[in-house]
Design a protein around this motif. Sequence first.
Motif, PDB file in Angstrom:
ATOM      1  N   CYS A 193     -10.795  -0.579  -1.991  1.00  0.00           N
ATOM      2  CA  CYS A 193     -10.229  -1.433  -0.953  1.00  0.00           C
ATOM      3  C   CYS A 193     -10.712  -2.860  -1.187  1.00  0.00           C
ATOM      4  O   CYS A 193     -11.910  -3.125  -1.082  1.00  0.00           O
ATOM      5  CB  CYS A 193     -10.648  -0.940   0.435  1.00  0.00           C
ATOM      6  SG  CYS A 193      -9.867  -1.844   1.786  1.00  0.00           S
ATOM      7  N   LEU A 221      -7.979  -8.022   1.430  1.00  0.00           N
ATOM      8  CA  LEU A 221      -6.863  -7.254   1.973  1.00  0.00           C
ATOM      9  C   LEU A 221      -6.135  -8.022   3.078  1.00  0.00           C
ATOM     10  O   LEU A 221      -6.759  -8.569   3.980  1.00  0.00           O
ATOM     11  CB  LEU A 221      -7.410  -5.942   2.536  1.00  0.00           C
ATOM     12  CG  LEU A 221      -6.451  -4.967   3.210  1.00  0.00           C
ATOM     13  CD1 LEU A 221      -5.547  -4.312   2.177  1.00  0.00           C
ATOM     14  CD2 LEU A 221      -7.244  -3.899   3.957  1.00  0.00           C
ATOM     15  N   THR A 244      -3.345  -7.599   6.102  1.00  0.00           N
ATOM     16  CA  THR A 244      -2.694  -6.588   6.931  1.00  0.00           C
ATOM     17  C   THR A 244      -1.853  -7.254   8.009  1.00  0.00           C
ATOM     18  O   THR A 244      -1.836  -8.485   8.144  1.00  0.00           O
ATOM     19  CB  THR A 244      -3.733  -5.671   7.599  1.00  0.00           C
ATOM     20  OG1 THR A 244      -4.389  -6.393   8.660  1.00  0.00           O
ATOM     21  CG2 THR A 244      -4.770  -5.171   6.600  1.00  0.00           C
ATOM     22  N   LEU A 261      -6.437   4.189   2.026  1.00  0.00           N
ATOM     23  CA  LEU A 261      -6.989   3.916   0.697  1.00  0.00           C
ATOM     24  C   LEU A 261      -8.212   4.782   0.429  1.00  0.00           C
ATOM     25  O   LEU A 261      -8.366   5.336  -0.663  1.00  0.00           O
ATOM     26  CB  LEU A 261      -7.352   2.432   0.578  1.00  0.00           C
ATOM     27  CG  LEU A 261      -6.174   1.456   0.504  1.00  0.00           C
ATOM     28  CD1 LEU A 261      -6.655   0.022   0.663  1.00  0.00           C
ATOM     29  CD2 LEU A 261      -5.409   1.613  -0.808  1.00  0.00           C
ATOM     30  N   ARG A 262      -9.059   4.927   1.433  1.00  0.00           N
ATOM     31  CA  ARG A 262     -10.260   5.752   1.283  1.00  0.00           C
ATOM     32  C   ARG A 262      -9.889   7.212   1.044  1.00  0.00           C
ATOM     33  O   ARG A 262     -10.455   7.877   0.169  1.00  0.00           O
ATOM     34  CB  ARG A 262     -11.121   5.614   2.531  1.00  0.00           C
ATOM     35  CG  ARG A 262     -12.490   6.275   2.441  1.00  0.00           C
ATOM     36  CD  ARG A 262     -13.429   5.757   3.506  1.00  0.00           C
ATOM     37  NE  ARG A 262     -12.824   5.746   4.828  1.00  0.00           N
ATOM     38  CZ  ARG A 262     -12.579   4.639   5.531  1.00  0.00           C
ATOM     39  NH1 ARG A 262     -12.848   3.454   5.029  1.00  0.00           N
ATOM     40  NH2 ARG A 262     -12.046   4.716   6.738  1.00  0.00           N
ATOM     41  N   GLN A 285      -7.343   0.898   5.532  1.00  0.00           N
ATOM     42  CA  GLN A 285      -8.628   1.321   4.985  1.00  0.00           C
ATOM     43  C   GLN A 285      -8.745   2.838   4.933  1.00  0.00           C
ATOM     44  O   GLN A 285      -9.229   3.403   3.943  1.00  0.00           O
ATOM     45  CB  GLN A 285      -9.765   0.734   5.818  1.00  0.00           C
ATOM     46  CG  GLN A 285      -9.932  -0.766   5.668  1.00  0.00           C
ATOM     47  CD  GLN A 285     -10.991  -1.334   6.606  1.00  0.00           C
ATOM     48  OE1 GLN A 285     -11.202  -0.816   7.703  1.00  0.00           O
ATOM     49  NE2 GLN A 285     -11.640  -2.394   6.175  1.00  0.00           N
ATOM     50  N   CYS A 325       0.823  -1.214   0.000  1.00  0.00           N
ATOM     51  CA  CYS A 325       0.000   0.000   0.000  1.00  0.00           C
ATOM     52  C   CYS A 325       0.858   1.264   0.000  1.00  0.00           C
ATOM     53  O   CYS A 325       0.922   1.982  -1.003  1.00  0.00           O
ATOM     54  CB  CYS A 325      -0.936  -0.019   1.210  1.00  0.00           C
ATOM     55  SG  CYS A 325      -2.058   1.401   1.298  1.00  0.00           S
ATOM     56  N   THR A 370      -5.113  -7.957  -4.840  1.00  0.00           N
ATOM     57  CA  THR A 370      -5.391  -7.514  -3.485  1.00  0.00           C
ATOM     58  C   THR A 370      -4.208  -6.699  -2.976  1.00  0.00           C
ATOM     59  O   THR A 370      -3.203  -6.539  -3.662  1.00  0.00           O
ATOM     60  CB  THR A 370      -5.726  -8.681  -2.541  1.00  0.00           C
ATOM     61  OG1 THR A 370      -6.308  -8.151  -1.340  1.00  0.00           O
ATOM     62  CG2 THR A 370      -4.492  -9.494  -2.178  1.00  0.00           C
TER      63      THR A 370
END
Length: 239
Positions: free
Chosen positions: A126, A130, A132, A119-120, A116, A17, A105
């Motif tokens: 998203c 995903l 993490t 990305l938002r 989240q 990310c 992904t």
Amino acid sequence: MTPVPGVYGAQGLLFDCDGVLVDSDEAAAEAWNAWAREYAPGFDFERDIVHGRPARDTIAELVPSVDRSRAVHALMLREVETAAMVRALPGALELLTSLPATGWTVVTSGVLLVAQARLRAAGLPCPHALVTADDVRHGKPAPDPYRLGARRLGVPAARTVVFEDADAGVRSARSAGVGLAVGVGDRGLHTSAHVVVADLSGIRFDGTQLDLRGARQLRAPSALLEHTETGEDRHDRIA
């Protein structure tokens, strides 16, 4: 089939990310440095952070065990607060919105709420699969995150391509046996990625082939691919 330079056979894409999809350096620096004033005086994000590692691993080296859970939670809150500063990196939105819905992904060392939020804030989709730091016991550079990412896509690791900007992430990907590790940006040049691109602009993926011919390459594949795969592997990967 005759290999086409810059075109690689693949069934799934795995993206880090931060530093790949989003520019979060300023947001992360503000969050970490504010956090450090209480929990780790003298720590400076720009000087001391090791990119790509889970925050909990860094915190474990800075904070006594009795305060560690509180420190991890406090940093998460700081990073969620600063997520509004995050922006999408070039090419990220165009590439992600063009991909088959189940063919990609994100595999991040961040925790779920932070990933989240970033990305938002960047206006990026998203994925439901995903991965993490919350999902694995051993984070990058261990192979666990990318092994799990491939499993969640239902694709053999050797048929996936990873996009990473950090040495810890590339080491994780290659240890997991991914088919191709693509470094991103200037930090990607300091990794063992098979090929390095400036950003995600110009990249195409149709579910079976990844096309890097439209990307600005900072380091060509050259000998790295030749020395890390057998002839059978190379025939299977490069279409």
